[in-house]
Design a protein around this motif. Sequence first.
Motif, PDB file in Angstrom:
ATOM      1  N   ALA A 115       0.823  -1.207   0.000  1.00  0.00           N
ATOM      2  CA  ALA A 115       0.000   0.000   0.000  1.00  0.00           C
ATOM      3  C   ALA A 115       0.861   1.264   0.000  1.00  0.00           C
ATOM      4  O   ALA A 115       1.988   1.279   0.499  1.00  0.00           O
ATOM      5  CB  ALA A 115      -0.914   0.002   1.226  1.00  0.00           C
ATOM      6  N   GLY A 130      -1.643  -3.259  -1.146  1.00  0.00           N
ATOM      7  CA  GLY A 130      -2.357  -2.107  -1.658  1.00  0.00           C
ATOM      8  C   GLY A 130      -3.638  -2.477  -2.379  1.00  0.00           C
ATOM      9  O   GLY A 130      -4.033  -3.641  -2.475  1.00  0.00           O
ATOM     10  N   GLY A 131      -4.290  -1.431  -2.898  1.00  0.00           N
ATOM     11  CA  GLY A 131      -5.495  -1.625  -3.682  1.00  0.00           C
ATOM     12  C   GLY A 131      -6.731  -1.007  -3.074  1.00  0.00           C
ATOM     13  O   GLY A 131      -7.725  -0.810  -3.779  1.00  0.00           O
ATOM     14  N   ALA A 132      -6.697  -0.714  -1.772  1.00  0.00           N
ATOM     15  CA  ALA A 132      -7.881  -0.159  -1.112  1.00  0.00           C
ATOM     16  C   ALA A 132      -7.602   1.176  -0.452  1.00  0.00           C
ATOM     17  O   ALA A 132      -8.411   1.664   0.342  1.00  0.00           O
ATOM     18  CB  ALA A 132      -8.400  -1.148  -0.064  1.00  0.00           C
ATOM     19  N   GLU A 133      -6.472   1.813  -0.784  1.00  0.00           N
ATOM     20  CA  GLU A 133      -6.160   3.088  -0.160  1.00  0.00           C
ATOM     21  C   GLU A 133      -7.121   4.179  -0.642  1.00  0.00           C
ATOM     22  O   GLU A 133      -7.466   4.213  -1.823  1.00  0.00           O
ATOM     23  CB  GLU A 133      -4.734   3.535  -0.498  1.00  0.00           C
ATOM     24  CG  GLU A 133      -3.653   2.524  -0.184  1.00  0.00           C
ATOM     25  CD  GLU A 133      -3.255   1.720  -1.410  1.00  0.00           C
ATOM     26  OE1 GLU A 133      -2.058   1.661  -1.711  1.00  0.00           O
ATOM     27  OE2 GLU A 133      -4.161   1.160  -2.070  1.00  0.00           O
ATOM     28  N   ASP A 138      -7.212   5.515  -9.530  1.00  0.00           N
ATOM     29  CA  ASP A 138      -7.691   4.158  -9.766  1.00  0.00           C
ATOM     30  C   ASP A 138      -6.612   3.279 -10.391  1.00  0.00           C
ATOM     31  O   ASP A 138      -6.511   2.093 -10.081  1.00  0.00           O
ATOM     32  CB  ASP A 138      -8.924   4.178 -10.672  1.00  0.00           C
ATOM     33  CG  ASP A 138     -10.157   4.727  -9.968  1.00  0.00           C
ATOM     34  OD1 ASP A 138     -10.145   4.783  -8.712  1.00  0.00           O
ATOM     35  OD2 ASP A 138     -11.112   5.101 -10.667  1.00  0.00           O
ATOM     36  N   TRP A 140      -3.503   3.309  -9.888  1.00  0.00           N
ATOM     37  CA  TRP A 140      -2.566   2.819  -8.872  1.00  0.00           C
ATOM     38  C   TRP A 140      -3.076   1.495  -8.309  1.00  0.00           C
ATOM     39  O   TRP A 140      -2.302   0.562  -8.096  1.00  0.00           O
ATOM     40  CB  TRP A 140      -2.411   3.825  -7.735  1.00  0.00           C
ATOM     41  CG  TRP A 140      -1.602   5.036  -8.062  1.00  0.00           C
ATOM     42  CD1 TRP A 140      -1.372   5.576  -9.293  1.00  0.00           C
ATOM     43  CD2 TRP A 140      -0.921   5.870  -7.112  1.00  0.00           C
ATOM     44  NE1 TRP A 140      -0.596   6.703  -9.179  1.00  0.00           N
ATOM     45  CE2 TRP A 140      -0.300   6.907  -7.856  1.00  0.00           C
ATOM     46  CE3 TRP A 140      -0.782   5.851  -5.732  1.00  0.00           C
ATOM     47  CZ2 TRP A 140       0.444   7.914  -7.251  1.00  0.00           C
ATOM     48  CZ3 TRP A 140      -0.043   6.854  -5.109  1.00  0.00           C
ATOM     49  CH2 TRP A 140       0.561   7.867  -5.867  1.00  0.00           C
ATOM     50  N   SER A 141      -4.374   1.429  -8.068  1.00  0.00           N
ATOM     51  CA  SER A 141      -4.963   0.183  -7.579  1.00  0.00           C
ATOM     52  C   SER A 141      -4.818  -0.924  -8.611  1.00  0.00           C
ATOM     53  O   SER A 141      -4.562  -2.082  -8.262  1.00  0.00           O
ATOM     54  CB  SER A 141      -6.443   0.393  -7.231  1.00  0.00           C
ATOM     55  OG  SER A 141      -6.581   1.340  -6.188  1.00  0.00           O
ATOM     56  N   TYR A 142      -4.964  -0.568  -9.878  1.00  0.00           N
ATOM     57  CA  TYR A 142      -4.832  -1.587 -10.918  1.00  0.00           C
ATOM     58  C   TYR A 142      -3.395  -2.102 -10.987  1.00  0.00           C
ATOM     59  O   TYR A 142      -3.167  -3.298 -11.221  1.00  0.00           O
ATOM     60  CB  TYR A 142      -5.258  -1.034 -12.277  1.00  0.00           C
ATOM     61  CG  TYR A 142      -5.327  -2.100 -13.348  1.00  0.00           C
ATOM     62  CD1 TYR A 142      -6.373  -3.014 -13.377  1.00  0.00           C
ATOM     63  CD2 TYR A 142      -4.333  -2.209 -14.313  1.00  0.00           C
ATOM     64  CE1 TYR A 142      -6.438  -4.001 -14.342  1.00  0.00           C
ATOM     65  CE2 TYR A 142      -4.385  -3.195 -15.285  1.00  0.00           C
ATOM     66  CZ  TYR A 142      -5.436  -4.083 -15.300  1.00  0.00           C
ATOM     67  OH  TYR A 142      -5.491  -5.068 -16.252  1.00  0.00           O
ATOM     68  N   GLU A 145      -3.150  -4.689  -8.538  1.00  0.00           N
ATOM     69  CA  GLU A 145      -3.798  -5.915  -9.008  1.00  0.00           C
ATOM     70  C   GLU A 145      -2.895  -6.674  -9.985  1.00  0.00           C
ATOM     71  O   GLU A 145      -2.901  -7.905 -10.005  1.00  0.00           O
ATOM     72  CB  GLU A 145      -5.140  -5.586  -9.663  1.00  0.00           C
ATOM     73  CG  GLU A 145      -6.195  -5.095  -8.689  1.00  0.00           C
ATOM     74  CD  GLU A 145      -6.361  -6.030  -7.493  1.00  0.00           C
ATOM     75  OE1 GLU A 145      -6.512  -7.253  -7.723  1.00  0.00           O
ATOM     76  OE2 GLU A 145      -6.313  -5.547  -6.354  1.00  0.00           O
ATOM     77  N   LYS A 278       4.115   7.481  -5.468  1.00  0.00           N
ATOM     78  CA  LYS A 278       3.667   6.443  -4.554  1.00  0.00           C
ATOM     79  C   LYS A 278       4.714   6.217  -3.478  1.00  0.00           C
ATOM     80  O   LYS A 278       5.905   6.088  -3.758  1.00  0.00           O
ATOM     81  CB  LYS A 278       3.385   5.133  -5.282  1.00  0.00           C
ATOM     82  CG  LYS A 278       2.878   4.042  -4.330  1.00  0.00           C
ATOM     83  CD  LYS A 278       2.367   2.807  -5.030  1.00  0.00           C
ATOM     84  CE  LYS A 278       1.894   1.787  -4.006  1.00  0.00           C
ATOM     85  NZ  LYS A 278       1.321   0.584  -4.638  1.00  0.00           N
TER      86      LYS A 278
END
Length: 323
Positions: A115, A130-133, A138, A140-142, A145, A278
């Motif tokens: 994260a 990470g993924g839910a910060e 968006d 960044w979340s991908y 993934e 990041k």
Amino acid sequence: MKIVIPGGTGQVGAVLDRALSAAGHEVVILTRRPTRDREVWWDGEHLGSWAREIDGSDAVLNLAGRSVSCRYTPANLKAMMDSRVHSTRVVGEAVAAAASPPRVWLQMSTATVYAHRYDAPNDEATGVLGGAEPDVPDYWSYSVEIAKAWERAQERAETPRTRKVALRAAMVMSPDRGGVFDVLLGLARLGLGGPVAGGAQYVSWIHDEDFVRAVEFLLDRDDIAGPVNLAAPVPLPQRAFMRVLRAARGVPVGLPATKWMAELGAFALRSDTELLLKSRRVVPGRLLAEGFTFDHPQWPEAAVDLLRRARDGAASTPRAVRA
């Protein structure tokens, strides 16, 4: 030892190829564009004659995947995902089909899986994936993934006779032209190496000699499997990281950059601001717990060493590992 390196023609692959070959290992590179001896064609998606190189080898070190040094457009993000997942899956198929499979499969992953955070370091046991910060883009979340899917592809491979390790690597610092250290040094030399968007975001890094030594350590240790962070034990905020680099280079001032200025710079470099903004506060919990010692644990000393090698014209071979 015979070591097969799919995707071994990039910066990290070149670092490992030089060191492992210098130590007397037989290194075979799988690539879409073979140009030298020891390079074998593959497409990164389908089983082929290249799989014969894996059958009877001692180790596979898979680095394949589209470079992250690009704009994070939907098309490029899809290419990152597909190239990583497909190549990992087909390496697993080759290992599973081998009459004499390698005893270990080291699979490149990334510290980006953790994260974006400032409050605490991420190790393998307590780190937050990470993924839910909140309040991050968006894509960044991908990218997280992508990292998770990359690791799942290795986990799901049915290779009971082969130990599997996922290398959650931070930025590998080497003096090679075009590598991340070369780019950062160029910014510092131009007076542009100041804090970006305040500079509080953490930079995780690893000296190329320690990267090679950590790979050797993991090749040798039959009792280590699963995710392992490959990062120096002391990440720094970006403003401190660049201040140290400027001092090593003898540049007194680095102009700060706002977020929108970073966007313009990243666009000009055909890169993306995630690499700058990041916060990757990653530490090598498992390596330290298992007794690995870093030759370059602190950034000030590491930066001086890398700068010396760069001035010597050294895309030089990191300290060779044992044959």
